[in-house]
Write a protein that holds these residues in place. Structure first.
Motif, short mmCIF file in Angstrom:
data_model
loop_
_atom_site.label_atom_id
_atom_site.label_comp_id
_atom_site.label_asym_id
_atom_site.label_seq_id
_atom_site.Cartn_x
_atom_site.Cartn_y
_atom_site.Cartn_z
N LEU A 249 0.62 7.08 2.90
CA LEU A 249 -0.21 8.27 2.97
C LEU A 249 0.58 9.41 3.58
CD1 LEU A 249 -3.58 6.79 4.26
CD2 LEU A 249 -2.95 7.33 1.93
N HIS B 281 -7.18 4.85 3.39
CA HIS B 281 -6.55 5.08 2.09
C HIS B 281 -7.61 5.05 0.99
CE1 HIS B 281 -4.25 3.90 -1.56
NE2 HIS B 281 -3.32 4.68 -1.05
N GLU C 200 -8.16 -1.55 -4.30
CA GLU C 200 -7.39 -1.14 -3.12
C GLU C 200 -6.70 -2.34 -2.48
OE1 GLU C 200 -6.94 1.81 -1.51
OE2 GLU C 200 -8.00 3.00 -3.03
N SER D 36 -11.09 1.27 4.78
CA SER D 36 -9.69 1.69 4.61
C SER D 36 -9.66 3.21 4.46
CB SER D 36 -9.09 1.04 3.36
OG SER D 36 -7.93 1.72 2.92
N VAL E 299 0.85 -1.18 0.00
CA VAL E 299 0.00 0.00 0.00
C VAL E 299 0.89 1.24 0.00
CG1 VAL E 299 -1.76 1.28 1.26
CG2 VAL E 299 -1.83 -1.21 1.22
N ALA F 256 -5.52 -2.80 3.66
CA ALA F 256 -4.89 -1.95 4.66
C ALA F 256 -4.76 -2.64 6.00
CB ALA F 256 -5.70 -0.66 4.82
N TYR G 53 -2.02 1.58 -5.79
CA TYR G 53 -1.21 0.67 -4.98
C TYR G 53 -0.07 0.16 -5.85
CZ TYR G 53 -3.27 -3.21 -7.57
OH TYR G 53 -3.65 -4.06 -8.57
N SER H 41 -0.54 7.77 -4.83
CA SER H 41 -1.93 7.35 -4.59
C SER H 41 -2.90 8.42 -5.07
CB SER H 41 -2.16 7.09 -3.10
OG SER H 41 -1.59 5.88 -2.69
#
Length: 524
Positions: free
Chosen positions: A15, A102, A56, A100, A12, A59, A154, A234
Motif C-alpha cells: 500500500l 487493504h 483479498e 483488512s 499482498v 493481511a 494481490y 492494487s
C-alpha cells in the motif's frame, strides 16, 4: 480433470496511500479514466444490479484478515457476504475473518460512496484468497460463484514457470466454463505474476507507478493487458474492475443492442476495455507482440469503451479461405460496415488445411477531403477450458484501393491481437480476422473484435475578442494546445481551460489577449 495445487505463496501488494486519503484522490482521477464524462452523458450507469467478488490475501491474523469493513466504504453490512476456510458470514463483524485496511481501500475504489466508480453494485462477495483458490478455482469440479466479475488485487509472488502455468490454467478453465472475468494485478515490480498472467483474465498494471513489466516468463505473452493511473496495482486493478462492472451493466440493459448475451460475454468486455484505452506518448508494440510491455493496450478510459459498446454488434461482410500460410488480400466484396466504432462477437469457421478469414470492410471518408484517420482494433478469444494450448488467430488491415497490407498483429502465443494506426488516409479498408489452419485445440474459435476509426475535427470561431474552439466529446483523451506563431520550431503549450460539454461537443473559449493564434488537438 484433476488440478494440481502447489504450495500457497500469496503476497499482498504494498500500500502506498492510507485509506483516509483515497476519496479525494479517487475523485481526481475520475476525469482521466473517463468516469466523469460518462456520468455527464449517461443515466444511472453505476453498477446497479451487478454482483462483484473481491478476493483479498490475508493481511494477517487468525482468522484471516481479508474483510471489508462496511462502515469504512460507506455501504451497509447487508451488501456483503464473507467466505474463508473458517466458514461463511452475512454479518459484520463476524468469526470467519478480520478487517483488512487493504480490502477497505480496494473496495472503496470499486464501490465506495465517496466518488468511486460502481457505487450501486447489487452485492459484494468478499473472499479470503487462499480459500478462494484452493476451494473454488483449483478443485476438480469447481463450483459456480455468484459474481461475473472478480477483483484480485494481490499477487501469488515469485513462481516457477510450471507453477505459473498451472495457476493460469486453473483460472482460465474457470473463466471459460463460467464466463467469469478475473481482473487481476500483475504485481508491483519485477516480472508479471499470477493471477495477472492468466490468458482469459485482464492483467492490470499501474500507469507511472510501481508496476511489473511483461512479457510473461513462461512463454513471452504480452501482459499487462491495460493500466490505470495509480501508483500501485492494487488500486489500478480496482479501477478496471469498477469500469468492467459499468460496462457489464450497460451490456445487460441493452446499451450495446438486443443481443445482450454477446455484449456481456467476457471476451467482449475485455476487448472493449482494451480498445478504449488511451496510449501514452511512448506506447509501442510490434506485429509479433501486440501490447506494450509496460502499458498493455494503454490507460483505461471507460467513456471510450462505452461508446464502442454503443456501436452495437456488427458482423463480418465476407469470409474466405486460403491455403495455409498463403497471402489473403481483400476479396473485393461489396459490403461495408455501417459504423466506424463498434464490436462483434462471432466465430471463425476453421479448416484442417486452410486459413480462414473473416473480412470487415470500412469506407473512411471525411468532408475535409484530406483528413487522416486513427484506427484501433482489438481481437480477443479464450484459452478454452481444459485445453493445453490456444488457437492461433491474427489481425490484419489491408488497403482495398491498393491491395497492400497496412498493418498486422500476428502473435503466436497471445490470445489477444491489437492494432493502432494514426495516419490512415481516406479510402476503403479490409480489417481481417484470420484463424490458422488446424483442429487443435478446436476447428472453430469464437472471438470478440472491438474497432474504432475516427478523425477528430477542431472547429474555431470568433466572438467578442475571444476564440471559440470546439470538437466532439468522443473519442476522448485529447489535449487542446496553442502557439503564438507558425514559425519553426513551433512552440506548443497546453490551453489550461477546462472544456464545457454542450450537445456532445467540447467547447473552450480563449481570450484574444493570450496572444495565441494557432490551435491543435493532441492525444498523448
Amino acid at each position: 480433470m484433476s488440478k494440481n495445487i502447489f504450495k500457497w505463496r500469496p503476497v499482498v501488494l504494498v500500500l502506498i496511500f492510507a485509506f483516509s486519503g483515497h476519496t479525494t484522490y479517487a475523485s481526481s482521477i475520475m476525469d482521466t479514466i473517463g468516469v466523469t464524462l460518462l456520468r455527464q452523458t449517461t443515466t444511472n450507469l453505476n453498477g446497479a444490479g451487478i454482483k462483484v467478488a473481491q478476493v483479498e490475501a490475508n493481511a494477517g491474523g487468525s482468522p484471516p484478515g481479508f474483510e471489508v469493513n462496511p462502515g469504512n466504504v460507506s455501504q451497509p453490512a447487508s451488501l456483503f457476504t464473507y467466505y474463508s476456510t473458517v466458514g461463511t458470514a452475512n454479518t459484520y463483524p463476524n468469526s470467519v475473518g478480520l478487517n483488512s485496511g487493504h480490502a477497505d481501500a480496494v473496495g472503496g475504489y470499486i464501490y465506495g460512496l465517496g466518488g468511486p466508480i460502481a457505487t450501486n453494485v447489487a452485492h459484494v462477495d468478499n473472499y479470503d484468497a487462499e480459500y478462494f483458490y484452493t476451494s473454488i478455482i483449483a478443485v476438480t469440479f469447481p463450483p459456480p460463484i455468484n459474481a461475473r466479475i472478480v477483483n484480485q488485487s494481490y499477487s501469488f509472488g515469485v513462481q516457477t514457470s510450471a507453477e505459473q502455468q498451472q495457476t493460469d490454467a486453473n483460472f482460465d478453465d474457470y473463466a471459460a466454463q463460467y464466463n467469469t472475468l478475473f481482473v487481476s494485478a500483475v504485481a508491483n515490480g519485477g516480472a508479471v505474476t499470477a493471477p495477472g498472467t492468466s490468458y482469459n483474465g485482464i492483467g492490470v498494471g499501474a500507469y507511472q507507478g510501481l508496476s511489473s513489466v511483461g512479457p510473461t516468463t513462461d512463454n513471452g505473452r504480452a501482459k499487462p493487458d491495460i493500466t490505470a493511473p495509480e501508483q500501485v496495482t492494487s488500486y489500478s486493478t480496482a479501477e478496471v474492475t469498477g469500469c468492467a462492472l459499468l460496462l457489464l451493466q450497460a451490456a445487460l440493459r441493452g446499451d450495446g443492442g438486443s443481443d445482450t448475451n454477446s455484449a456481456a460475454d467476457i471476451r467482449v468486455l475485455k476487448a472493449l476495455l482494451m480498445n478504449g484505452a488511451i496510449k501514452p506518448v511512448d506506447w509501442t508494440n510490434s506485429s509479433s507482440s501486440p501490447l506494450d510491455a509496460r502499458y498493455g493496450a494503454g490507460v483505461l478510459n471507460i467513456f471510450n469503451s462505452y461508446h464502442q459498446l454503443l456501436g452495437g454488434k456488427n458482423g463480418f461482410n465476407a469470409t474466405s479461405t486460403v491455403s495455409a500460410g498463403n497471402p489473403h488480400p481483400p476479396t473485393g466484396a461489396a459490403g461495408t460496415q455501417a459504423i466506424l466504432s463498434g464490436w462483434d462477437f462471432n466465430t471463425s469457421s476453421g479448416s484442417p488445411v486452410n486459413d480462414s478469414v473473416n473480412h470487415y470492410y470500412f469506407n473512411l471518408t471525411n468532408s475535409a477531403g484530406n483528413a487522416i484517420f486513427t484506427a484501433t482494433a482489438t481481437l480477443v478469444w479464450n484459452k478454452q477450458a481444459n485445453a493445453t494450448s490456444i488457437n492461433n488467430l491474427d489481425l490484419f488491415l489491408y488497403s482495398v484501393n491498393s491491395g497492400g497490407l497496412i498493418a498486422a498483429s500476428t502473435s503466436a502465443v497471445d490470445n489477444v491481437e491489437h492494432l493502432l494506426l494514426t495516419k490512415l488516409p481516406p479510402g476503403r479498408y479490409d480489417l481481417q480476422v484470420l484463424k490458422h489452419a488446424g483442429i487443435t485445440p478446436s476447428l472453430n474459435e469464437t472471438y470478440s473484435l472491438a474497432f474504432e476509426f475516427f478523425t477528430m475535427p477542431l472547429k474555431s470561431g470568433c466572438s467578442n475578442n475571444t476564440a471559440v474552439l470546439s470538437w466532439p466529446i468522443y473519442p476522448t483523451g485529447f489535449v487542446l494546445e496553442s502557439a503564438s506563431s507558425w514559425g519553426a520550431p513551433i512552440s506548443w503549450s497546453t490551453v489550461n481551460v477546462a472544456p464545457t460539454v454542450v450537445n456532445n461537443t467540447n467547447r473552450v473559449v480563449v481570450s484574444s489577449s493570450s496572444g495565441n493564434q494557432f490551435f491543435r488537438l493532441r492525444r498523448p
